[in-house]
Design an enzyme around this catalytic site. Structure first.
Site, mmCIF file in Angstrom:
data_model
loop_
_atom_site.group_PDB
_atom_site.id
_atom_site.type_symbol
_atom_site.label_atom_id
_atom_site.label_comp_id
_atom_site.label_asym_id
_atom_site.label_seq_id
_atom_site.Cartn_x
_atom_site.Cartn_y
_atom_site.Cartn_z
ATOM 1 N N LYS A 265 8.237 0.163 5.415
ATOM 2 C CA LYS A 265 7.694 1.458 4.978
ATOM 3 C C LYS A 265 8.854 2.366 4.607
ATOM 4 O O LYS A 265 9.772 2.575 5.407
ATOM 5 C CB LYS A 265 6.882 2.067 6.141
ATOM 6 C CG LYS A 265 5.802 3.017 5.704
ATOM 7 C CD LYS A 265 5.104 3.628 6.893
ATOM 8 C CE LYS A 265 3.744 3.025 7.131
ATOM 9 N NZ LYS A 265 2.925 3.832 8.059
ATOM 10 N N ASP B 52 -4.085 10.478 15.189
ATOM 11 C CA ASP B 52 -4.437 10.155 13.799
ATOM 12 C C ASP B 52 -5.228 8.850 13.749
ATOM 13 O O ASP B 52 -4.950 7.976 12.929
ATOM 14 C CB ASP B 52 -3.166 10.071 12.941
ATOM 15 C CG ASP B 52 -3.463 10.314 11.468
ATOM 16 O OD1 ASP B 52 -4.550 10.849 11.153
ATOM 17 O OD2 ASP B 52 -2.621 9.963 10.628
ATOM 18 N N THR C 56 5.736 4.440 0.456
ATOM 19 C CA THR C 56 5.217 3.142 0.016
ATOM 20 C C THR C 56 5.576 2.060 1.036
ATOM 21 O O THR C 56 6.625 2.111 1.666
ATOM 22 C CB THR C 56 5.811 2.797 -1.371
ATOM 23 O OG1 THR C 56 5.595 3.915 -2.228
ATOM 24 C CG2 THR C 56 5.157 1.577 -1.985
ATOM 25 N N GLY D 79 0.836 -1.194 0.000
ATOM 26 C CA GLY D 79 0.000 0.000 0.000
ATOM 27 C C GLY D 79 0.869 1.241 0.000
ATOM 28 O O GLY D 79 2.100 1.163 -0.015
ATOM 29 N N GLU D 80 0.193 2.373 0.011
ATOM 30 C CA GLU D 80 0.913 3.645 -0.020
ATOM 31 C C GLU D 80 0.153 4.655 0.828
ATOM 32 O O GLU D 80 -1.070 4.708 0.795
ATOM 33 C CB GLU D 80 1.003 4.142 -1.467
ATOM 34 C CG GLU D 80 1.954 5.280 -1.598
ATOM 35 C CD GLU D 80 2.503 5.433 -3.018
ATOM 36 O OE1 GLU D 80 2.063 4.671 -3.906
ATOM 37 O OE2 GLU D 80 3.356 6.302 -3.201
ATOM 38 N N GLY D 81 0.892 5.451 1.596
ATOM 39 C CA GLY D 81 0.261 6.493 2.407
ATOM 40 C C GLY D 81 1.072 7.767 2.371
ATOM 41 O O GLY D 81 1.954 7.922 1.518
HETATM 42 N N1 LIG Z 1 2.417 -3.607 9.137
HETATM 43 C C1 LIG Z 1 1.703 -3.717 8.026
HETATM 44 N N2 LIG Z 1 1.318 -4.944 7.591
HETATM 45 C C2 LIG Z 1 0.583 -5.082 6.464
HETATM 46 N N3 LIG Z 1 0.177 -4.061 5.692
HETATM 47 C C3 LIG Z 1 0.557 -2.824 6.046
HETATM 48 C C4 LIG Z 1 1.326 -2.587 7.232
HETATM 49 N N4 LIG Z 1 1.513 -1.251 7.351
HETATM 50 C C5 LIG Z 1 0.896 -0.693 6.298
HETATM 51 N N5 LIG Z 1 0.303 -1.620 5.514
HETATM 52 C C6 LIG Z 1 -0.467 -1.403 4.276
HETATM 53 O O1 LIG Z 1 0.007 -0.245 3.648
HETATM 54 C C7 LIG Z 1 -1.056 0.688 3.474
HETATM 55 C C8 LIG Z 1 -0.508 2.088 3.606
HETATM 56 O O2 LIG Z 1 -0.212 2.338 4.965
HETATM 57 P P1 LIG Z 1 0.219 3.774 5.465
HETATM 58 O O3 LIG Z 1 0.147 3.743 6.931
HETATM 59 O O4 LIG Z 1 1.535 4.128 4.862
HETATM 60 O O5 LIG Z 1 -0.812 4.770 4.826
HETATM 61 P P2 LIG Z 1 -2.333 5.122 5.195
HETATM 62 O O6 LIG Z 1 -2.615 4.710 6.604
HETATM 63 O O7 LIG Z 1 -3.202 4.526 4.128
HETATM 64 O O8 LIG Z 1 -2.377 6.670 5.053
HETATM 65 P P3 LIG Z 1 -1.777 7.750 6.068
HETATM 66 O O9 LIG Z 1 -0.505 8.190 5.452
HETATM 67 O O10 LIG Z 1 -2.799 8.808 6.080
HETATM 68 O O11 LIG Z 1 -1.569 7.076 7.378
HETATM 69 C C9 LIG Z 1 -2.084 0.305 4.540
HETATM 70 O O12 LIG Z 1 -3.373 0.688 4.193
HETATM 71 C C10 LIG Z 1 -1.938 -1.215 4.581
HETATM 72 O O13 LIG Z 1 -2.738 -1.776 3.566
HETATM 73 MG MG LIG Z 2 -1.400 4.849 8.092
#
Ligand SMILES: Nc1ncnc2c1ncn2[C@@H]1O[C@H](COP(=O)(O)OP(=O)(O)OP(=O)(O)O)[C@@H](O)[C@H]1O
Ligand SMILES: [Mg+2]
Length: 409
Positions: free
Chosen positions: A116, A211, A94, A88-90
């Site tokens: 991450k 958050d 990535t 995923g990406e946030g």
């Molecule tokens: N520890 C993990 N195990 C499995 N998948 C993960 C894990 N951490 C993150 N992900 C996946 O990566 C995606 C992106 O996570 P991330 O926390 O970077 O962004 P977000 O929560 O969607 O947005 P924000 O930046 O607003 O927090 C998540 O929605 C999840 O699907």
């Molecule tokens: Mg997040």
């Protein structure tokens, strides 16, 4: 980070929020004294209370339970960050899947992980990375995602977490292709996430998460909920302080109104965000959904009047749940959401009270069947019956009076 939004800036954010989907909303300004106070320096490490805050990444090695990975090791386990390893990406960057074992480094336990990677062109940076390492390097709880390690090489910043098999709650609730979560699973997730927040709020030096939202709640293979993303977390008010003054950061639709307006942060801001997530679990609707008719785009605004009316209250429950829950359990959960979303922060319950309220709702199956809406109307007269204080919850004195069921806007 660490800047304080002025009242004017905050108001501008509220206005701007109407035109935005759910995104983190940083405001720009100068560091406040409280912000600086909360970023405790390395010299504070003699203080036995937790969490200690380290400002210099060279001192992270003090967190002995974290592994310092090399960039080469993380490149190896993600096959050079191959696109088919992306989870995923946030806002931070990535997230990739990987697997650590003895082949990566002698002595490493075999474990699937999520890596991450900081996006150097993004809005977040070293500060958020360090905050995450600081908090998750010290806090351990079954409802917080475990930080395994990190990488800090040149300008590369990476975080290595335990792999959460089922990904985010957001994907399970809102992805069209996902099978609907059952009532029992939703209540279990709500309880797990509440326990995670209660743990943070009850720490010797309380932590405000700041958050709380469905994308930051990750699910293990058995749907155990764990909070991730501590990049915005703050040490709570100390001593005589009533709040922490800080730049307004968070996500539209989830942040407490008084925090957005004033920048005054308290643990009760997290309770409000919890109320929003509980509503998302109950309704199956997003906190902000621009694809809906204008009156229904803000979940809280749309639902709040219905939460104070017992007859309408059952109409908001996700229709995909059909008859999986009892009327009483749905009423209790709605009542809890109502109090968490109180405009007056002091009228919101503590997270420990939220945990107490959710505990009896575990396994709250359809012993008392959900009647069709027309029958519910006939059987449940009384317009204000929907939001009586939930038994078991220790509401602050005057909470019900402070937020009478009808005065909801
Ligand atoms: N520890 C993990 N195990 C499995 N998948 C993960 C894990 N951490 C993150 N992900 C996946 O990566 C995606 C992106 O996570 P991330 O926390 O970077 O962004 P977000 O929560 O969607 O947005 P924000 O930046 O607003 O927090 C998540 O929605 C999840 O699907
Ligand atoms: Mg997040």
């Amino acid at each position: 980070m660490g800047n304080c939004g002025t009242r004017e800036e905050s108001t501008a954010v509220v206005a701007h929020s109407q035109a935005q989907q759910q995104h983190m909303f940083p405001l720009h300004g100068k560091n406040t004294p409280s912000d600086r106070k909360c970023n405790r320096s390395i010299s504070d490490l003699s203080d036995p209370s937790t969490p200690r805050i380290i400002e210099d990444s060279r001192n992270i090695s003090l967190y002995t339970n974290l592994i310092a990975f090399t960039l080469f090791e993380l490149e190896t386990i993600t096959k050079s960050f191959r696109s088919d390893y992306v989870l995923g990406e946030g806002g931070f960057g990535t997230v990739y899947k990987g697997y650590i074992d003895e082949n990566v480094r002698v002595g490493l336990k075999s474990l699937p992980v999520a890596v991450k990677v900081l996006n150097k062109d993004g809005h977040q940076g070293h500060r958020e990375w360090l905050t995450e390492v600081n908090f998750l390097g010290q806090l351990r709880h079954p409802n917080l995602v475990k930080l395994i390690g990190y990488c800090c090489e040149d300008d590369h910043r990476l975080l290595v977490y335990e792999f959460m098999f089922r990904g985010s709650l957001e994907n399970h609730l809102f992805r069209k292709t996902a099978a609907p979560l059952s009532w029992a699973t939703r209540m279990m997730i709500a309880l797990g996430a509440a326990k995670g927040l209660a743990f943070l709020h009850n720490a010797e030096r309380p932590v405000i998460y700041r958050d709380f939202k469905t994308s930051n709640i990750l699910l293990d293979s058995d749907y155990t909920a764990k909070l991730s993303d501590f990049g915005l977390a703050k040490v709570g008010p100390q001593g005589d302080e009533t709040h922490v003054s800080t730049r307004v950061m968070g996500t539209y639709g989830y942040a407490a109104p008084e925090y957005v307006m004033t920048g005054h942060l308290t643990a009760r801001s997290d309770v409000y965000s919890f109320g929003v997530v509980l509503l998302e679990l109950l309704t199956g609707r997003k906190a902000v959904d621009k694809t809906r008719p204008s009156k229904e785009q803000s979940l809280v605004d749309w639902v709040r009047p219905k939460l104070s009316d017992k007859r309408k209250l059952l109409q908001i429950i996700d229709p995909r749940l059909e008859s999986q829950y009892s009327i009483r359990a749905a009423q209790k959960a709605c009542s809890l959401a109502y109090y968490c979303l109180s405009q007056n922060p002091k009228a919101r319950p503590l997270m420990s009270d939220v945990v107490e309220t959710l505990e009896p709702l575990q396994g709250s199956g359809p012993s008392e069947r959900f009647p069709p809406p027309s029958a519910a109307h006939r059987r449940l007269p009384g317009s204000n019956a929907g939001c009586r204080p939930t038994p078991g919850v220790k509401y602050p004195p005057g909470a019900a009076a402070a937020v009478p069921p009808r005065r909801v806007r």
